[in-house]
Scaffold this motif. Structure first.
Motif, PDB file in Angstrom:
ATOM      1  N   GLY A   1      17.838   6.209   4.824  1.00 16.72           N
ATOM      2  CA  GLY A   1      18.195   5.388   3.675  1.00 16.72           C
ATOM      3  C   GLY A   1      17.190   5.559   2.554  1.00 16.72           C
ATOM      4  O   GLY A   1      16.141   6.209   2.723  1.00 16.72           O
ATOM      5  N   PRO A   2      17.457   4.964   1.387  1.00 17.85           N
ATOM      6  CA  PRO A   2      16.578   5.145   0.226  1.00 17.85           C
ATOM      7  C   PRO A   2      15.287   4.324   0.328  1.00 17.85           C
ATOM      8  O   PRO A   2      15.293   3.205   0.836  1.00 17.85           O
ATOM      9  N   PHE A   3      14.204   4.906  -0.173  1.00 15.49           N
ATOM     10  CA  PHE A   3      12.924   4.194  -0.228  1.00 15.49           C
ATOM     11  C   PHE A   3      12.061   4.842  -1.309  1.00 15.49           C
ATOM     12  O   PHE A   3      12.410   5.889  -1.866  1.00 15.49           O
ATOM     13  N   GLN A   4      10.944   4.215  -1.621  1.00 14.32           N
ATOM     14  CA  GLN A   4      10.006   4.709  -2.639  1.00 14.32           C
ATOM     15  C   GLN A   4       8.608   4.782  -2.033  1.00 14.32           C
ATOM     16  O   GLN A   4       8.360   4.258  -0.948  1.00 14.32           O
ATOM     17  N   MET A   5       7.719   5.464  -2.744  1.00 11.23           N
ATOM     18  CA  MET A   5       6.348   5.631  -2.239  1.00 11.23           C
ATOM     19  C   MET A   5       5.345   5.395  -3.355  1.00 11.23           C
ATOM     20  O   MET A   5       5.632   5.595  -4.537  1.00 11.23           O
ATOM     21  N   ALA A   6       4.139   4.994  -2.956  1.00  6.06           N
ATOM     22  CA  ALA A   6       3.032   4.822  -3.893  1.00  6.06           C
ATOM     23  C   ALA A   6       1.740   5.205  -3.189  1.00  6.06           C
ATOM     24  O   ALA A   6       1.612   5.064  -1.962  1.00  6.06           O
ATOM     25  N   VAL A   7       0.780   5.697  -3.971  1.00  4.03           N
ATOM     26  CA  VAL A   7      -0.554   6.032  -3.466  1.00  4.03           C
ATOM     27  C   VAL A   7      -1.561   5.198  -4.248  1.00  4.03           C
ATOM     28  O   VAL A   7      -1.522   5.165  -5.483  1.00  4.03           O
ATOM     29  N   VAL A   8      -2.457   4.524  -3.541  1.00  5.89           N
ATOM     30  CA  VAL A   8      -3.468   3.693  -4.191  1.00  5.89           C
ATOM     31  C   VAL A   8      -4.843   4.035  -3.637  1.00  5.89           C
ATOM     32  O   VAL A   8      -4.989   4.547  -2.521  1.00  5.89           O
ATOM     33  N   ALA A   9      -5.875   3.726  -4.446  1.00  8.03           N
ATOM     34  CA  ALA A   9      -7.264   3.838  -4.018  1.00  8.03           C
ATOM     35  C   ALA A   9      -7.889   2.457  -4.149  1.00  8.03           C
ATOM     36  O   ALA A   9      -7.765   1.800  -5.196  1.00  8.03           O
ATOM     37  N   ALA A  10      -8.539   1.988  -3.085  1.00  4.59           N
ATOM     38  CA  ALA A  10      -9.105   0.638  -3.072  1.00  4.59           C
ATOM     39  C   ALA A  10     -10.577   0.689  -2.680  1.00  4.59           C
ATOM     40  O   ALA A  10     -11.009   1.575  -1.937  1.00  4.59           O
ATOM     41  N   LYS A  11     -11.323  -0.274  -3.186  1.00  2.00           N
ATOM     42  CA  LYS A  11     -12.738  -0.371  -2.852  1.00  2.00           C
ATOM     43  C   LYS A  11     -12.942  -1.548  -1.907  1.00  2.00           C
ATOM     44  O   LYS A  11     -12.420  -2.642  -2.139  1.00  2.00           O
ATOM     45  N   GLU A  12     -13.670  -1.296  -0.811  1.00  4.18           N
ATOM     46  CA  GLU A  12     -13.985  -2.320   0.181  1.00  4.18           C
ATOM     47  C   GLU A  12     -12.723  -2.997   0.715  1.00  4.18           C
ATOM     48  O   GLU A  12     -12.666  -4.218   0.878  1.00  4.18           O
ATOM     49  N   ALA A  13     -11.690  -2.172   0.980  1.00 12.23           N
ATOM     50  CA  ALA A  13     -10.457  -2.720   1.558  1.00 12.23           C
ATOM     51  C   ALA A  13     -10.658  -2.957   3.044  1.00 12.23           C
ATOM     52  O   ALA A  13     -11.094  -2.061   3.774  1.00 12.23           O
ATOM     53  N   THR A  14     -10.335  -4.148   3.486  1.00  8.63           N
ATOM     54  CA  THR A  14     -10.488  -4.484   4.901  1.00  8.63           C
ATOM     55  C   THR A  14      -9.163  -4.755   5.584  1.00  8.63           C
ATOM     56  O   THR A  14      -9.126  -4.942   6.802  1.00  8.63           O
ATOM     57  N   SER A  15      -8.076  -4.815   4.799  1.00  9.68           N
ATOM     58  CA  SER A  15      -6.779  -5.122   5.386  1.00  9.68           C
ATOM     59  C   SER A  15      -5.675  -4.448   4.582  1.00  9.68           C
ATOM     60  O   SER A  15      -5.892  -3.972   3.448  1.00  9.68           O
ATOM     61  N   GLU A  16      -4.482  -4.443   5.154  1.00 11.98           N
ATOM     62  CA  GLU A  16      -3.322  -3.908   4.441  1.00 11.98           C
ATOM     63  C   GLU A  16      -3.041  -4.731   3.192  1.00 11.98           C
ATOM     64  O   GLU A  16      -2.609  -4.199   2.167  1.00 11.98           O
ATOM     65  N   CYS A  17      -3.342  -6.003   3.257  1.00 12.03           N
ATOM     66  CA  CYS A  17      -3.126  -6.880   2.102  1.00 12.03           C
ATOM     67  C   CYS A  17      -3.976  -6.432   0.910  1.00 12.03           C
ATOM     68  O   CYS A  17      -3.527  -6.479  -0.240  1.00 12.03           O
ATOM     69  N   ASP A  18      -5.204  -5.994   1.167  1.00 10.71           N
ATOM     70  CA  ASP A  18      -6.073  -5.518   0.088  1.00 10.71           C
ATOM     71  C   ASP A  18      -5.462  -4.310  -0.620  1.00 10.71           C
ATOM     72  O   ASP A  18      -5.555  -4.178  -1.852  1.00 10.71           O
ATOM     73  N   LEU A  19      -4.836  -3.440   0.127  1.00 11.34           N
ATOM     74  CA  LEU A  19      -4.228  -2.242  -0.453  1.00 11.34           C
ATOM     75  C   LEU A  19      -2.983  -2.588  -1.257  1.00 11.34           C
ATOM     76  O   LEU A  19      -2.757  -2.035  -2.339  1.00 11.34           O
ATOM     77  N   LEU A  20      -2.175  -3.514  -0.750  1.00 15.33           N
ATOM     78  CA  LEU A  20      -0.983  -3.934  -1.484  1.00 15.33           C
ATOM     79  C   LEU A  20      -1.357  -4.687  -2.760  1.00 15.33           C
ATOM     80  O   LEU A  20      -0.648  -4.612  -3.771  1.00 15.33           O
TER      81      LEU A  20
END
Length: 525
Positions: free
Chosen positions: A219-238
């Motif tokens: 099925g259809p979906f989208q993608m994104a690439v991010v860079a985070a500093k001091e990320a400790t969880s998936e929530c920090d990246l989102l």
């Protein structure tokens, strides 16, 4: 033109009439007096997310997002439209970034350096779950696959454990072999109207992270690439994605007109169509002489064939290149059906730009060669201007000899390569000639050089070509002839050269004699 540049131009087969040091001119000595022909291959239609712009990331933020909307540039504050695209079915991912923080000049490679977390986020905007299966891929950073420049040059067997020549080569080998990294899930489900982090890796300052991945969705979906500093969880990246701020380092935002006018290439930030290139060619070596075909050719480097093996972008960021000029992560499969007999050499070359001051590393990656004798896997470390033999082919007379050359083009290589098949005896002559040219260069290097003159205005290739400088050299003292006499190609298994082969040999001999005469005139000054 001074004596040495002209001398080398003649020895390399560039010709002495009408030769000019043009910034974009590039030559392969192995092709002297010969022509290349196009492969006329095709890219497939698989969409691939390419996250390579900016290559040098200066801090946290969004690198690319294919969902609808905008994100704001850290440099200017202006909103930039996302590279909007819905993936559905087969797809691929290529990520390649370096972390160059603003204080990079104060960092030491021997101590612990700051890091960013690089992450790929999958987005399902629809009302039903999307299931994805992954076929092959890998993620590597500079900690896991360090790059040792001098240790990995030349050609050597690949072996079961790949050479550590940087993250780009490490991931390309996994895809070339059709393997999925055990650290990656082989399947995943994105719930309706949700997002999840597929994988993350550490991006060290002054280091590199690279990812290649191939999969299929229902099925259809989208993608994104991010860079985070001091990320400790998936929530920090989102949260980085939700903030809507692009990562700093987008150095081409003030050069959009140059990108659109193809005066600079930039890097690729968008969705390219094609993760594989295939070509098939039948060729009679006995009748037509050596074979030369372009591999990863570009507008600049297509060896006179006008074949440009570059795939288009379906969607891109405004500061991205207009098409996938690097073809990083693309798998090339070239089938050569050869008629000939006896030992031949399969050779990979990279051109040298006229006037280039120093060779640069033009390729560090791995290839597979399949023939009736089996599978060979080799690692290649190549500098610009080099021609390296990948394998010897023992062709059988009276039949077609199939040879397949495969590679997944690795990041940090410089596209525009030439693939050649020529008699082993001719390759030996070429190697002897190259050794004598190197002696001439060394002799010239001992003479005092005049003050350098300013180079002409150059068309930027921005990472795809090494800088070009023009420096006059003092007159060269006489040296032994650079080109050894040509000897007729030997006949194999009792066969005699065909009339076409003899004619080709005669042309070689005439060209070499003309070059020798001009060289004698130069050295007699």
């Amino acid at each position: 033109m001074g004596p040495l540049p002209l001398l080398l131009a003649l020895a390399l087969g560039m010709g002495g009439i009408g030769f000019e040091a043009r910034p974009a001119a590039a030559y392969v000595a192995l092709m002297a007096g010969q022509k290349a022909q196009p492969l006329n291959g095709n890219f497939n239609k698989v969409p691939v997310l390419h996250s390579n712009q900016p290559e040098e990331v200066e801090g946290p933020g969004i690198l690319i997002n294919t969902a609808p909307g905008y994100a704001y540039a850290a440099e200017t504050g202006q909103p930039l439209r996302n590279a909007q695209y819905n993936f559905n079915g087969e797809f691929g991912v290529h990520m390649h970034h370096k972390y160059f923080p603003p204080n990079r000049g104060q960092l030491s490679r021997s101590s612990r350096r700051p890091e960013l977390t690089l992450a790929l986020i999958l987005i399902n905007p629809g009302g039903r779950a999307v299931h994805i299966r992954f076929e092959n891929g890998a993620v590597r950073n500079s900690f896991e696959a360090p790059y040792l420049q001098e240790y990995k040059m030349g050609v050597r067997p690949l072996g079961p454990r790949p050479w550590n020549t940087g993250p780009g080569d490490a991931t390309a080998i996994q895809v070339l072999r059709g393997r999925l990294d055990p650290k990656l899930a082989d399947e995943i489900t994105i719930p309706a109207r949700s997002r999840l982090v597929l994988f993350q890796t550490q991006l060290p300052a002054l280091g590199i992270a690279n990812a290649l991945l191939k999969g299929r969705s229902d099925g259809p979906f989208q993608m994104a690439v991010v860079a985070a500093k001091e990320a400790t969880s998936e929530c920090d990246l989102l949260t980085v994605l939700d903030q809507g701020r692009l990562a700093p380092g987008r150095v081409y935002l003030n050069r959009i007109a140059d990108i659109n006018g193809r005066r600079v290439f930039s890097r690729v930030g968008g969705v390219a169509i094609g993760d594989g290139y295939t070509a098939s060619l039948t060729y009679d070596l006995d009748a037509n002489g050596p074979l030369h075909v372009p591999l990863t050719s570009t507008i600049r480097h297509n060896f006179g064939t006008r074949e440009v093996q570059v795939n288009p972008l379906a969607s891109r960021m405004i500061d991205s290149s207009l098409d996938n000029v690097g073809t990083y992560g693309v798998r090339f499969d070239v089938d050569l059906n050869l008629k000939g007999s006896g030992p031949y050499e399969l050779v990979l070359s990279h051109p040298v730009a006229s006037g280039a001051s120093k060779p640069f590393i033009a390729f560090r990656g791995s290839l597979q060669i399949r023939s009736e004798e089996g599978l060979q896997e080799v690692h290649v470390g190549m500098r610009s201007g080099q021609s390296l033999s990948l394998a010897q082919l023992n062709l059988r007379a009276g039949q077609l000899n199939p040879v397949r050359v495969s590679l997944v083009y690795p990041a940090d290589a410089t596209p525009g390569h030439l693939l050649s098949i020529l008699p082993a005896s001719q390759h030996a002559i070429f190697q002897a000639r190259e050794r004598q040219i190197e002696l001439a260069r060394n002799a010239a290097g001992s003479a005092p050089a005049a003050a350098p003159i300013s180079p002409p205005e150059l068309t930027e290739a921005d990472g795809l070509l090494a800088p070009i400088e023009f420096t006059p050299v003092a007159p060269l003292t006489p040296v032994p002839p650079l080109i050894p006499p040509m000897t007729p190609p030997p006949s194999y298994r009792g066969s005699q050269p065909s009339p076409m082969s003899q004619s080709l040999y005669d042309r070689y001999q005439q060209a070499l004699e003309a070059q020798q005469q001009m060289l004698r005139g130069l050295m007699g000054r």
